[in-house]
Design an enzyme around this catalytic site. Sequence first.
Site, PDB file in Angstrom:
ATOM      1  N   LYS A  70       0.822  -1.225   0.000  1.00  0.00           N
ATOM      2  CA  LYS A  70       0.000   0.000   0.000  1.00  0.00           C
ATOM      3  C   LYS A  70       0.846   1.260   0.000  1.00  0.00           C
ATOM      4  CE  LYS A  70      -2.383  -0.547   3.727  1.00  0.00           C
ATOM      5  NZ  LYS A  70      -1.740  -1.770   4.184  1.00  0.00           N
ATOM      6  N   ARG A  92      -9.920   1.400   9.186  1.00  0.00           N
ATOM      7  CA  ARG A  92      -9.429   0.143   9.749  1.00  0.00           C
ATOM      8  C   ARG A  92     -10.563  -0.739  10.284  1.00  0.00           C
ATOM      9  NH1 ARG A  92      -3.859  -0.101  10.816  1.00  0.00           N
ATOM     10  NH2 ARG A  92      -2.760   1.843  10.398  1.00  0.00           N
ATOM     11  N   ARG A  96      11.949  -7.973   5.634  1.00  0.00           N
ATOM     12  CA  ARG A  96      12.331  -6.561   5.773  1.00  0.00           C
ATOM     13  C   ARG A  96      13.503  -6.402   6.731  1.00  0.00           C
ATOM     14  NH1 ARG A  96       6.803  -3.043   6.195  1.00  0.00           N
ATOM     15  NH2 ARG A  96       6.677  -4.033   8.225  1.00  0.00           N
ATOM     16  N   ARG A 139      13.314  -5.881  12.608  1.00  0.00           N
ATOM     17  CA  ARG A 139      12.525  -5.326  13.705  1.00  0.00           C
ATOM     18  C   ARG A 139      11.704  -6.423  14.366  1.00  0.00           C
ATOM     19  NH1 ARG A 139       9.119  -0.534  11.136  1.00  0.00           N
ATOM     20  NH2 ARG A 139       8.050  -2.413  10.465  1.00  0.00           N
ATOM     21  N   ARG A 145      -0.248  -9.931  13.118  1.00  0.00           N
ATOM     22  CA  ARG A 145      -0.698  -8.684  12.480  1.00  0.00           C
ATOM     23  C   ARG A 145      -1.698  -8.975  11.365  1.00  0.00           C
ATOM     24  NH1 ARG A 145       4.278  -5.571  10.291  1.00  0.00           N
ATOM     25  NH2 ARG A 145       2.720  -4.003   9.766  1.00  0.00           N
TER      26      ARG A 145
END
Length: 207
Positions: A15, A86, A120, A153, A164
């Site tokens: 996104k 959301r 990532r 992370r 998530r």
Amino acid sequence: MSHRILLLGAPGAGKGTQSAKLADEYGVEHVTTGDALRANKEMETEYGTPKSFMDAGELVPDPVVNEIVKAALEDADGFVLDGYPRNLDQAEYLSEITDLDAVVLLDVDEEVLVDRLTGRRVCDDCGANYHVDFQPPEEPGVCDECGGDLVQREDDTEETARERLEVFYDNTEPVVDHFRDEGVLVEVDGEATPDEVFERIRDVVEN
């Protein structure tokens, strides 16, 4: 003509990348909830300021987020909205305050999303972003920009990535259904290259 575009998709769907490209292509604002909150954190609402919740480490309540997003959209001459709504209440509110030209859902398989999220890496020193598969540094584990160490992370581990995604699906399925019921939702295959995905989204926006 100014475009009013909503981009929906799970974490890792792309996104942010696509929103930035669309904003650049059409000369409109890239509006994210986080940026809108930071830019308007002192804004008074009947529930208090966003800053009062952020400073306390609390989630900013929906009515405050709604007012902040409304103000950001009213200030923008066209926009790409990313990261809002959301949940169903926010989706219904959004439909009340603006007419969207395009609502695009980036459709990506869950296993592909997990691979994207867990790959990532972030520079511990300057914050530059990399991906072990899609945007690797020239030297593994070392930042091209500053030579700092690249780290994963905590929220990019597989366990956290799956949590998530589960939260996203629980909250956002009703949002997707809302826009589908309104007849404005278009699903775009988000598993192609970023350029190919962008061309597909552009076709939706312009047709």
